[in-house]
Design a protein around this motif. Structure first.
Motif, PDB file in Angstrom:
ATOM      1  N   GLU A   5       0.852  -1.184   0.000  1.00  0.00           N
ATOM      2  CA  GLU A   5       0.000   0.000   0.000  1.00  0.00           C
ATOM      3  C   GLU A   5       0.889   1.236   0.000  1.00  0.00           C
ATOM      4  O   GLU A   5       1.952   1.232   0.592  1.00  0.00           O
ATOM      5  N   GLY A   6       0.437   2.292  -0.660  1.00  0.00           N
ATOM      6  CA  GLY A   6       1.183   3.539  -0.662  1.00  0.00           C
ATOM      7  C   GLY A   6       1.157   4.196   0.712  1.00  0.00           C
ATOM      8  O   GLY A   6       0.279   3.913   1.532  1.00  0.00           O
ATOM      9  N   VAL A   7       2.115   5.077   0.940  1.00  0.00           N
ATOM     10  CA  VAL A   7       2.148   5.826   2.193  1.00  0.00           C
ATOM     11  C   VAL A   7       2.023   7.328   1.932  1.00  0.00           C
ATOM     12  O   VAL A   7       2.151   8.133   2.845  1.00  0.00           O
ATOM     13  N   GLY A   8       1.762   7.692   0.671  1.00  0.00           N
ATOM     14  CA  GLY A   8       1.621   9.097   0.306  1.00  0.00           C
ATOM     15  C   GLY A   8       0.278   9.655   0.748  1.00  0.00           C
ATOM     16  O   GLY A   8      -0.403   9.105   1.620  1.00  0.00           O
ATOM     17  N   SER A   9      -0.122  10.729   0.120  1.00  0.00           N
ATOM     18  CA  SER A   9      -1.363  11.409   0.504  1.00  0.00           C
ATOM     19  C   SER A   9      -2.587  10.525   0.245  1.00  0.00           C
ATOM     20  O   SER A   9      -2.620   9.732  -0.685  1.00  0.00           O
ATOM     21  N   ALA A  10      -3.590  10.698   1.102  1.00  0.00           N
ATOM     22  CA  ALA A  10      -4.824   9.913   0.998  1.00  0.00           C
ATOM     23  C   ALA A  10      -5.710  10.479  -0.103  1.00  0.00           C
ATOM     24  O   ALA A  10      -5.713  11.676  -0.371  1.00  0.00           O
ATOM     25  N   PHE A  11      -6.433   9.593  -0.761  1.00  0.00           N
ATOM     26  CA  PHE A  11      -7.439   9.999  -1.739  1.00  0.00           C
ATOM     27  C   PHE A  11      -8.563   8.982  -1.714  1.00  0.00           C
ATOM     28  O   PHE A  11      -8.394   7.864  -1.210  1.00  0.00           O
ATOM     29  N   THR A  12      -9.711   9.367  -2.214  1.00  0.00           N
ATOM     30  CA  THR A  12     -10.857   8.450  -2.238  1.00  0.00           C
ATOM     31  C   THR A  12     -11.243   8.158  -3.674  1.00  0.00           C
ATOM     32  O   THR A  12     -11.018   8.958  -4.584  1.00  0.00           O
ATOM     33  N   THR A  13     -11.815   6.994  -3.861  1.00  0.00           N
ATOM     34  CA  THR A  13     -12.395   6.637  -5.148  1.00  0.00           C
ATOM     35  C   THR A  13     -13.904   6.604  -4.943  1.00  0.00           C
ATOM     36  O   THR A  13     -14.391   6.068  -3.939  1.00  0.00           O
ATOM     37  N   VAL A  14     -14.616   7.213  -5.884  1.00  0.00           N
ATOM     38  CA  VAL A  14     -16.053   7.437  -5.746  1.00  0.00           C
ATOM     39  C   VAL A  14     -16.776   6.896  -6.968  1.00  0.00           C
ATOM     40  O   VAL A  14     -16.315   7.065  -8.101  1.00  0.00           O
ATOM     41  N   ALA A  28       1.191   6.521  -3.972  1.00  0.00           N
ATOM     42  CA  ALA A  28       2.589   6.133  -3.804  1.00  0.00           C
ATOM     43  C   ALA A  28       3.447   7.386  -3.761  1.00  0.00           C
ATOM     44  O   ALA A  28       3.181   8.358  -4.467  1.00  0.00           O
ATOM     45  N   THR A  29       4.462   7.357  -2.940  1.00  0.00           N
ATOM     46  CA  THR A  29       5.426   8.457  -2.890  1.00  0.00           C
ATOM     47  C   THR A  29       6.444   8.276  -4.024  1.00  0.00           C
ATOM     48  O   THR A  29       6.524   7.207  -4.640  1.00  0.00           O
ATOM     49  N   THR A  30       7.236   9.295  -4.253  1.00  0.00           N
ATOM     50  CA  THR A  30       8.295   9.214  -5.260  1.00  0.00           C
ATOM     51  C   THR A  30       9.234   8.058  -4.958  1.00  0.00           C
ATOM     52  O   THR A  30       9.629   7.309  -5.860  1.00  0.00           O
ATOM     53  N   GLU A  32       8.536   5.334  -3.337  1.00  0.00           N
ATOM     54  CA  GLU A  32       7.856   4.058  -3.601  1.00  0.00           C
ATOM     55  C   GLU A  32       7.810   3.759  -5.095  1.00  0.00           C
ATOM     56  O   GLU A  32       7.995   2.610  -5.512  1.00  0.00           O
ATOM     57  N   VAL A  33       7.577   4.782  -5.897  1.00  0.00           N
ATOM     58  CA  VAL A  33       7.581   4.587  -7.346  1.00  0.00           C
ATOM     59  C   VAL A  33       8.975   4.159  -7.796  1.00  0.00           C
ATOM     60  O   VAL A  33       9.119   3.201  -8.586  1.00  0.00           O
ATOM     61  N   ASP A  34      10.009   4.820  -7.289  1.00  0.00           N
ATOM     62  CA  ASP A  34      11.382   4.434  -7.638  1.00  0.00           C
ATOM     63  C   ASP A  34      11.663   2.989  -7.248  1.00  0.00           C
ATOM     64  O   ASP A  34      12.271   2.234  -8.015  1.00  0.00           O
ATOM     65  N   ARG A  35      11.219   2.591  -6.072  1.00  0.00           N
ATOM     66  CA  ARG A  35      11.428   1.206  -5.614  1.00  0.00           C
ATOM     67  C   ARG A  35      10.694   0.225  -6.542  1.00  0.00           C
ATOM     68  O   ARG A  35      11.230  -0.831  -6.890  1.00  0.00           O
ATOM     69  N   GLY A  36       9.488   0.592  -6.962  1.00  0.00           N
ATOM     70  CA  GLY A  36       8.741  -0.258  -7.884  1.00  0.00           C
ATOM     71  C   GLY A  36       9.423  -0.394  -9.237  1.00  0.00           C
ATOM     72  O   GLY A  36       9.473  -1.486  -9.816  1.00  0.00           O
ATOM     73  N   VAL A  37       9.949   0.704  -9.751  1.00  0.00           N
ATOM     74  CA  VAL A  37      10.661   0.653 -11.029  1.00  0.00           C
ATOM     75  C   VAL A  37      11.923  -0.202 -10.893  1.00  0.00           C
ATOM     76  O   VAL A  37      12.223  -1.019 -11.769  1.00  0.00           O
ATOM     77  N   ARG A  38      12.652  -0.040  -9.794  1.00  0.00           N
ATOM     78  CA  ARG A  38      13.853  -0.872  -9.573  1.00  0.00           C
ATOM     79  C   ARG A  38      13.476  -2.355  -9.525  1.00  0.00           C
ATOM     80  O   ARG A  38      14.173  -3.202 -10.096  1.00  0.00           O
ATOM     81  N   ALA A  39      12.389  -2.675  -8.832  1.00  0.00           N
ATOM     82  CA  ALA A  39      11.945  -4.075  -8.747  1.00  0.00           C
ATOM     83  C   ALA A  39      11.576  -4.604 -10.135  1.00  0.00           C
ATOM     84  O   ALA A  39      11.872  -5.755 -10.472  1.00  0.00           O
ATOM     85  N   THR A  40      10.960  -3.758 -10.935  1.00  0.00           N
ATOM     86  CA  THR A  40      10.571  -4.159 -12.286  1.00  0.00           C
ATOM     87  C   THR A  40      11.808  -4.382 -13.156  1.00  0.00           C
ATOM     88  O   THR A  40      11.846  -5.311 -13.962  1.00  0.00           O
ATOM     89  N   ARG A  41      12.806  -3.540 -12.979  1.00  0.00           N
ATOM     90  CA  ARG A  41      14.075  -3.737 -13.706  1.00  0.00           C
ATOM     91  C   ARG A  41      14.744  -5.044 -13.276  1.00  0.00           C
ATOM     92  O   ARG A  41      15.298  -5.764 -14.096  1.00  0.00           O
ATOM     93  N   THR A  42      14.687  -5.336 -11.993  1.00  0.00           N
ATOM     94  CA  THR A  42      15.274  -6.575 -11.484  1.00  0.00           C
ATOM     95  C   THR A  42      14.556  -7.792 -12.064  1.00  0.00           C
ATOM     96  O   THR A  42      15.184  -8.791 -12.413  1.00  0.00           O
TER      97      THR A  42
END
Length: 187
Positions: A5-14, A28-30, A32-42
């Motif tokens: 789960e992201g730890v950035g700002s909260a938002f709602t889906t309606v 997602a924070t910056t 977290e996005v960087d970590r996701g891209v690194r994982a995808t590269r791996t």
């Protein structure tokens, strides 16, 4: 390799048809996005080195899971129900989006085989060959109006070709994206 789960700002889906709040989530924070891209590269090397037949098996499994989701459309946590809830579409249209997603798999496999067949030619004692290689990490940005079908139209061919994918869904349809990713992981 695991859902976070992201730890950035909260938002709602309606639900735009009813105004009902469906969920409150965190962006997602910056980092977290960087970590996701690194994982995808791996993950890229392992995925790219899979035989095409193995990649196709995973994609066919995904298509089967989509068809199973369609059968459980009455479940509010199913992909068709989530599409309907987050976009305000009637259920029949959400079900047709699931069909389009599932049907994209065999169409993409066929297109891959037609366009990426071996290209070897010999002339004047010289042999030339065209070889195809995956590019690496592909970013796919999802829209609100067809939150499953349109991203799927890029994700499926990218995966067949041996690429890995970072998927950024519309902030208006995050539950559709989460369920789709769950199905990909299961596949």
């Amino acid at each position: 390799g695991e859902w976070q789960e992201g730890v950035g700002s909260a938002f709602t889906t309606v639900n735009p048809a009813t105004g009902q709040t469906l969920a409150t989530l965190r962006a997602a924070t910056t980092e977290e996005v960087d970590r996701g891209v690194r994982a995808t590269r791996t993950a890229f090397e392992g995925w790219a080195n899979l035989a095409i037949e193995e990649r196709i098996e995973h994609l066919n499994r995904f298509a089967d899971l989509l068809r199973a989701e369609k059968q459980r459309a009455a479940d509010s946590a199913s992909l068709p129900a989530l599409i309907s809830q987050e976009t305000g579409k009637p259920m029949w249209e959400s079900l047709s989006e699931i069909d389009a997603m599932a049907n994209k798999v065999p169409l993409s496999i066929q297109a891959f085989k037609e366009r990426r067949g071996p290209a070897v030619a010999t002339a004047n004692n010289q042999t030339t060959a065209t070889r195809y290689k995956p590019h690496g990490v592909v970013a796919v940005f999802g829209p609100f109006n067809f939150p499953g079908h349109l991203p799927n139209g890029h994700i499926v061919p990218a995966l067949i070709a041996g690429n890995t994918v970072v998927f950024k869904p519309s902030e208006l349809t995050p539950l559709v994206a989460r369920r789709t990713v769950e199905l990909w992981r299961e596949a």
